[in-house]
Design an enzyme around this catalytic site. Structure first.
Site, PDB file in Angstrom:
ATOM      1  CB  THR A 164      -3.488   3.824 -22.669  1.00 30.32           C
ATOM      2  OG1 THR A 164      -3.114   3.842 -24.053  1.00 30.32           O
ATOM      3  CG2 THR A 164      -4.966   4.152 -22.538  1.00 30.32           C
ATOM      4  CE1 TYR A 186      -4.248   0.811  -0.416  1.00 34.21           C
ATOM      5  CE2 TYR A 186      -4.430  -1.322   0.670  1.00 34.21           C
ATOM      6  CZ  TYR A 186      -4.991  -0.305  -0.104  1.00 34.21           C
ATOM      7  OH  TYR A 186      -6.270  -0.427  -0.549  1.00 34.21           O
TER       8      TYR A 186
HETATM    9  C1  LIG Z   1      -8.019   3.414 -25.264  1.00 42.44           C
HETATM   10  C2  LIG Z   1      -8.381   4.833 -25.079  1.00 42.44           C
HETATM   11  C3  LIG Z   1      -8.716   5.353 -23.825  1.00 42.44           C
HETATM   12  C4  LIG Z   1      -9.040   4.532 -22.599  1.00 42.44           C
HETATM   13  O1  LIG Z   1      -8.216   3.613 -22.157  1.00 42.44           O
HETATM   14  P1  LIG Z   1      -8.657   2.481 -21.109  1.00 42.44           P
HETATM   15  O2  LIG Z   1      -7.344   2.123 -20.524  1.00 42.44           O
HETATM   16  O3  LIG Z   1      -9.310   1.408 -21.898  1.00 42.44           O
HETATM   17  O4  LIG Z   1      -9.581   3.086 -20.102  1.00 42.44           O
HETATM   18  C5  LIG Z   1      -8.887   6.717 -23.706  1.00 42.44           C
HETATM   19  N1  LIG Z   1      -8.784   7.524 -24.771  1.00 42.44           N
HETATM   20  C6  LIG Z   1      -8.521   7.052 -26.004  1.00 42.44           C
HETATM   21  C7  LIG Z   1      -8.428   8.013 -27.132  1.00 42.44           C
HETATM   22  C8  LIG Z   1      -8.324   5.691 -26.205  1.00 42.44           C
HETATM   23  O5  LIG Z   1      -8.098   5.231 -27.434  1.00 42.44           O
END
Ligand SMILES: *Cc1c(COP(=O)(O)O)cnc(C)c1O
Length: 422
Positions: free
Chosen positions: A228, A56
């Site tokens: 991401t 944590y």
């Molecule tokens: C994939 C994506 C996200 C979200 O990602 P997650 O990890 O699936 O929540 C956000 N914005 C764009 C433009 C994306 O292509």
């Protein structure tokens, strides 16, 4: 995934062991062309599967709400410093659990509920978190949109400007999940300045291309950039927020304690490993190959008279209008899956069909490039792709295509060091 680690799973939980093995083999036996996916290195896998999952560490390095974080702090600081270096960002938060959380935290940090955001139309490539009515974004904020030109299927910055002048948004969002051209961040910045809006880029898809310096760089122009880490950047499933230093305090608060509790420090360590890999000169070559492969694939598809939206690509992805084959995206995706070509159905701009059975298939080259495929394979895959859609009823032909796909897969083994158990 091999040696003792897997044997422990095998003994403790044979059902999950079987899932892991089947998933590894599924990857080995097919061509991963889902534009948002990639294969991480074994080093990233090991960090993600490490003892850091036990800890944590609510708070931030040197300011934790729990003791015993002296080593965790080193990992998180390495992740932050490497991300800053990789992207040239002033401020970085590496704690967001995923891209959707990163966007939510950014909106919460910089906006009031109900504020207006101008983003890319979801039908033309925007993401769920860019204002979909079933998503928090569409419920908490007033989204308005700009879309692509009906003829060229590309963004027209004059239209973006016109929409910004009409809507007077508090924040302008540049980013997408299904658009095959580059974004002109400088032009976005000029528009944002003209209407007094915050400029945000969501580079979830193209982060690896930006890091590899083969795509225009949003960092100099944007107040905040979210991404991401698991798409073209080739890291663990997760996200980061980058911003001008002035927004740092607000974003830190929005992430913790605003939205999240304990950070996933095993994933943060894996992000640090990913950033180190992306800082290596070889990653630049990888990013360039991803784009080259997408262009080879586009050319091959165009040679077969496929309808490539906007006529080609400048990044890692392609959107193909499959209407001319007399089928919808649902059956197209399923048939392609059947021959070992993994893609996803996708809406195309001005689509007349529904999201559950749209007119498009989206494909990308990030994963196949990691696996080592190049020009010859891209040309062949373009042919196999069209052959599959043309022969959707011809079982014999589909079986032949499946054998061709298997041959390509065998030439480029995935995670060859892992045990090959069947
Ligand atoms: C994939 C994506 C996200 C979200 O990602 P997650 O990890 O699936 O929540 C956000 N914005 C764009 C433009 C994306 O292509």
């Amino acid at each position: 995934m091999n040696g003792r680690f897997m044997s422990d799973i095998m003994n403790v939980d044979p059902e999950i062991y079987t899932v892991l093995l089947n998933e590894l083999n599924r990857g080995r036996d097919g061509l991963e062309m889902i534009a948002s996916e990639n294969y991480v290195s074994k080093a990233v896998l090991q960090a993600a599967g490490s003892v850091l999952t036990n800890k944590y560490s609510e708070g931030y390095p040197s300011k934790r709400y729990y003791g015993g974080n002296e080593f965790i702090d080193i990992a998180e600081n390495l992740a932050i410093d490497r991300a800053k270096q990789l992207f040239g960002a002033e401020y970085v938060n590496v704690q967001p659990h995923a891209g959707s959380q990163a966007n939510m935290e950014t909106y919460f940090a910089l906006l009031n509920l109900g504020d207006t955001i101008l983003g890319m139309s979801l039908d033309h490539g925007g993401h769920l978190t860019h204002g979909h009515k079933v998503n928090f974004s569409g419920q908490f904020y007033k989204f308005s949109s700009y879309g692509v030109d009906p003829e060229t299927k590309m963004l027209d910055m004059d239209v973006v400007r016109k929409r910004a002048l009409e809507e007077k948004p508090k924040l302008i969002l540049a980013g997408f999940s299904a658009y095959s051209r580059t974004l002109d961040f400088k032009a976005f910045k000029e528009i944002a300045d003209e209407v007094g809006a915050i400029l945000m880029a969501d580079i979830a898809h193209i982060a690896g291309l930006v890091a590899g310096k083969v795509h225009p760089d949003p960092i100099p122009y944007c107040d905040v950039v979210t991404t991401t880490t698991h798409k073209t950047l080739r890291g663990p499933r997760g996200a980061i927020i980058m911003a001008k230093e002035a927004h740092g305090t607000a974003i830190n608060k929005a992430v913790f304690p605003g939205m999240q509790g304990g950070p996933l420090e095993h994933i943060i360590a894996a992000k640090a490993v990913c950033f180190k890999e992306a800082l290596d000169p070889s990653f630049k070559e990888y990013a360039q190959k991803v784009i080259n492969n997408a262009k080879f694939l586009a050319d091959s598809l165009l040679d077969q008279d496929a309808e490539v939206i906007s006529g080609g690509t400048d990044n890692h992805l392609l959107l193909i209008d499959i209407s001319k084959y007399g089928i919808g995206g649902k059956i197209a995706e399923k048939t392609l899956d059947g021959v070992g070509i993994f893609t996803n159905k996708n809406m195309i701009p001005f689509d007349q069909r529904t999201p559950f059975d749209p007119s498009g298939i989206r494909i990308g080259t990030a994963a196949l490039t990691t696996r080592g495929l190049g020009k010859n394979e891209m040309i062949e895959i373009g042919e196999l792709f069209v052959q599959t859609l043309v022969n959707i009823e011809n079982k014999e032909k589909l079986q032949k295509i499946k054998e061709n796909v298997a041959e390509i897969c065998n030439n480029y083994p995935l995670y060859p060091e892992f045990e090959y158990l069947k």
